[in-house]
Design a protein around this motif. Structure first.
Motif, PDB file in Angstrom:
ATOM      1  N   ASN A  79       3.288   9.665   3.545  1.00  0.00           N
ATOM      2  CA  ASN A  79       2.091   9.287   4.282  1.00  0.00           C
ATOM      3  C   ASN A  79       1.918  10.032   5.595  1.00  0.00           C
ATOM      4  O   ASN A  79       0.794  10.248   6.018  1.00  0.00           O
ATOM      5  CB  ASN A  79       2.106   7.781   4.591  1.00  0.00           C
ATOM      6  CG  ASN A  79       1.639   6.971   3.414  1.00  0.00           C
ATOM      7  OD1 ASN A  79       2.090   7.206   2.314  1.00  0.00           O
ATOM      8  ND2 ASN A  79       0.739   6.032   3.651  1.00  0.00           N
ATOM      9  N   TYR A  80       3.013  10.348   6.257  1.00  0.00           N
ATOM     10  CA  TYR A  80       2.915  10.982   7.564  1.00  0.00           C
ATOM     11  C   TYR A  80       3.018  12.487   7.439  1.00  0.00           C
ATOM     12  O   TYR A  80       3.774  13.009   6.632  1.00  0.00           O
ATOM     13  CB  TYR A  80       4.008  10.478   8.515  1.00  0.00           C
ATOM     14  CG  TYR A  80       3.500   9.380   9.400  1.00  0.00           C
ATOM     15  CD1 TYR A  80       2.788   9.677  10.552  1.00  0.00           C
ATOM     16  CD2 TYR A  80       3.708   8.057   9.076  1.00  0.00           C
ATOM     17  CE1 TYR A  80       2.308   8.669  11.364  1.00  0.00           C
ATOM     18  CE2 TYR A  80       3.232   7.046   9.890  1.00  0.00           C
ATOM     19  CZ  TYR A  80       2.531   7.366  11.025  1.00  0.00           C
ATOM     20  OH  TYR A  80       2.053   6.369  11.832  1.00  0.00           O
TER      21      TYR A  80
ATOM     22  N   PHE B 225      -3.194   8.403   3.925  1.00  0.00           N
ATOM     23  CA  PHE B 225      -2.897   7.400   2.914  1.00  0.00           C
ATOM     24  C   PHE B 225      -3.056   8.011   1.529  1.00  0.00           C
ATOM     25  O   PHE B 225      -4.019   8.734   1.252  1.00  0.00           O
ATOM     26  CB  PHE B 225      -3.830   6.191   3.067  1.00  0.00           C
ATOM     27  CG  PHE B 225      -3.406   5.251   4.148  1.00  0.00           C
ATOM     28  CD1 PHE B 225      -2.890   4.006   3.854  1.00  0.00           C
ATOM     29  CD2 PHE B 225      -3.511   5.617   5.489  1.00  0.00           C
ATOM     30  CE1 PHE B 225      -2.498   3.133   4.852  1.00  0.00           C
ATOM     31  CE2 PHE B 225      -3.126   4.752   6.501  1.00  0.00           C
ATOM     32  CZ  PHE B 225      -2.615   3.507   6.180  1.00  0.00           C
ATOM     33  N   GLN B 226      -2.072   7.704   0.670  1.00  0.00           N
ATOM     34  CA  GLN B 226      -2.088   8.204  -0.694  1.00  0.00           C
ATOM     35  C   GLN B 226      -1.871   7.050  -1.645  1.00  0.00           C
ATOM     36  O   GLN B 226      -1.746   5.898  -1.238  1.00  0.00           O
ATOM     37  CB  GLN B 226      -1.018   9.292  -0.861  1.00  0.00           C
ATOM     38  CG  GLN B 226      -1.238  10.488   0.060  1.00  0.00           C
ATOM     39  CD  GLN B 226      -0.123  11.507  -0.021  1.00  0.00           C
ATOM     40  OE1 GLN B 226       0.860  11.299  -0.725  1.00  0.00           O
ATOM     41  NE2 GLN B 226      -0.269  12.609   0.685  1.00  0.00           N
TER      42      GLN B 226
ATOM     43  N   ALA C 219      -9.822  -0.547   2.119  1.00  0.00           N
ATOM     44  CA  ALA C 219      -9.245   0.445   3.026  1.00  0.00           C
ATOM     45  C   ALA C 219      -8.787  -0.214   4.322  1.00  0.00           C
ATOM     46  O   ALA C 219      -7.710   0.106   4.850  1.00  0.00           O
ATOM     47  CB  ALA C 219     -10.258   1.549   3.316  1.00  0.00           C
ATOM     48  N   LEU C 220      -9.581  -1.159   4.839  1.00  0.00           N
ATOM     49  CA  LEU C 220      -9.189  -1.855   6.069  1.00  0.00           C
ATOM     50  C   LEU C 220      -7.952  -2.706   5.823  1.00  0.00           C
ATOM     51  O   LEU C 220      -7.071  -2.801   6.683  1.00  0.00           O
ATOM     52  CB  LEU C 220     -10.344  -2.711   6.581  1.00  0.00           C
ATOM     53  CG  LEU C 220     -10.094  -3.482   7.879  1.00  0.00           C
ATOM     54  CD1 LEU C 220      -9.681  -2.546   9.009  1.00  0.00           C
ATOM     55  CD2 LEU C 220     -11.327  -4.292   8.270  1.00  0.00           C
ATOM     56  N   LEU C 221      -7.850  -3.323   4.652  1.00  0.00           N
ATOM     57  CA  LEU C 221      -6.655  -4.093   4.317  1.00  0.00           C
ATOM     58  C   LEU C 221      -5.414  -3.210   4.301  1.00  0.00           C
ATOM     59  O   LEU C 221      -4.350  -3.592   4.805  1.00  0.00           O
ATOM     60  CB  LEU C 221      -6.837  -4.779   2.961  1.00  0.00           C
ATOM     61  CG  LEU C 221      -7.788  -5.977   2.913  1.00  0.00           C
ATOM     62  CD1 LEU C 221      -7.953  -6.457   1.478  1.00  0.00           C
ATOM     63  CD2 LEU C 221      -7.289  -7.115   3.799  1.00  0.00           C
ATOM     64  N   ARG C 222      -5.539  -2.023   3.725  1.00  0.00           N
ATOM     65  CA  ARG C 222      -4.408  -1.097   3.688  1.00  0.00           C
ATOM     66  C   ARG C 222      -4.012  -0.666   5.105  1.00  0.00           C
ATOM     67  O   ARG C 222      -2.826  -0.565   5.427  1.00  0.00           O
ATOM     68  CB  ARG C 222      -4.769   0.130   2.839  1.00  0.00           C
ATOM     69  CG  ARG C 222      -4.877  -0.138   1.347  1.00  0.00           C
ATOM     70  CD  ARG C 222      -3.511  -0.400   0.724  1.00  0.00           C
ATOM     71  NE  ARG C 222      -2.652   0.777   0.792  1.00  0.00           N
ATOM     72  CZ  ARG C 222      -2.595   1.713  -0.157  1.00  0.00           C
ATOM     73  NH1 ARG C 222      -3.348   1.603  -1.247  1.00  0.00           N
ATOM     74  NH2 ARG C 222      -1.780   2.740  -0.032  1.00  0.00           N
TER      75      ARG C 222
ATOM     76  N   SER D 235     -10.779   5.098   2.919  1.00  0.00           N
ATOM     77  CA  SER D 235     -11.596   4.789   1.746  1.00  0.00           C
ATOM     78  C   SER D 235     -11.790   6.017   0.874  1.00  0.00           C
ATOM     79  O   SER D 235     -11.693   5.954  -0.357  1.00  0.00           O
ATOM     80  CB  SER D 235     -12.954   4.242   2.200  1.00  0.00           C
ATOM     81  OG  SER D 235     -13.817   4.036   1.110  1.00  0.00           O
ATOM     82  N   VAL D 236     -12.016   7.179   1.517  1.00  0.00           N
ATOM     83  CA  VAL D 236     -12.186   8.429   0.774  1.00  0.00           C
ATOM     84  C   VAL D 236     -10.849   8.888   0.187  1.00  0.00           C
ATOM     85  O   VAL D 236     -10.771   9.306  -0.980  1.00  0.00           O
ATOM     86  CB  VAL D 236     -12.771   9.518   1.694  1.00  0.00           C
ATOM     87  CG1 VAL D 236     -12.774  10.873   0.993  1.00  0.00           C
ATOM     88  CG2 VAL D 236     -14.185   9.136   2.113  1.00  0.00           C
TER      89      VAL D 236
END
Length: 261
Positions: free
Chosen positions: A234-235, A226-227, A197-200, A187-188
């Motif tokens: 992402n990793y 996450f970007q 954020a949970l959906l992502r 979320s941040v």
């Protein structure tokens, strides 16, 4: 089932999920409690292993009979998942079939608008849930609802809580605490709501064919960041000299061990 309900009243010991599965003549049984501000389903009992995997699948995808019961407060019975409309649970149905799950019935632990949890009963492919099983499952759900809403007092011989190992022992912590922690971090990172954020997080877990908890671990220990959607990195593995955060990007939005993307 009468013996199981008696064990609940007396604070009996043993494996409650196995005892319930035997009493219900079911392939598996799982009990999840709704906890936290977001009322997330936390697993308390699961037997056998396929029930654990099915609960994790529903949590990862956010769809299935369990989440439907949480939303509606009414039982959901699907004795043959092969006959369920594909658009009802589009992600869950093919995965459940691969796991060998044939039928599922979910019962709410609720009184009116108050919802405590969900009782999930797995059935095999040769038998529909019969009237006696339905009666037993609803009786069990009702007994568990009363027990948890009353803080277990009347079910443990008058004590303030059941002894360790009893049927109604509350979880000492959140099994999915890292999922909640990872959701807050995402979320941040993305500047979005906790729900988004949970959906992502769920979408990434599904696309990489990994359990949600495992992906959440990567976020919490900062292996995965996450970007924005237009940035595929992402990793992190600590090899990119251009990063200033001490963690470096690799490979884009895929699992480093070969997810399905």
């Amino acid at each position: 089932m009468a013996d199981v309900l008696r064990s609940l009243r007396l604070g009996g010991r043993g494996n409650p999920a196995q005892a319930c599965a035997l009493a219900l003549r079911a392939e598996g049984v799982a009990l999840s409690l709704l906890v936290g501000k977001d009322r997330a389903a936390e697993p308390l009992w699961c037997y056998p292993e396929i029930s654990v995997r099915f609960e994790e699948l529903q949590f990862t995808l956010g769809e299935g009979p369990g989440p439907d019961v949480v939303r509606t407060g009414t039982p959901v019975t699907e004795p043959d998942l092969g006959r369920v409309r594909p658009d009802r649970w589009p992600a869950l149905l093919p995965s459940a079939r691969e796991m060998g799950i044939h039928g599922v019935s979910c019962f709410p632990l609720s009184i009116g608008a108050i919802r405590v949890g969900v009782l999930t009963v797995l059935s095999d492919g040769d038998r529909r849930i019969n009237e006696q099983q339905w009666t037993d499952a609803t009786a069990l759900a009702g007994a568990l609802t009363g027990a948890f809403l009353n803080g277990d007092r009347r079910w443990s011989g008058g004590g303030s809580a059941p002894a360790p190992g009893t049927f109604l022992e509350w979880p000492t912590g959140l099994h999915r605490a890292k999922v909640h922690q990872a959701t807050g971090m995402i979320s941040v990172q993305l500047g979005v709501s906790m729900e988004d954020a949970l959906l992502r997080l769920r979408a990434f877990a599904y696309s990489s064919d990994r359990p949600l908890g495992e992906v959440a671990d990567d976020v919490v220990v900062r292996r995965l960041r996450f970007q924005d959607d237009d940035d595929d990195d992402n990793y992190d593995n600590g090899n990119d000299a251009n990063d200033n955060d001490g963690m470096d990007d690799i490979g884009g939005p895929y699992s480093p061990d070969g997810g399905k993307g």
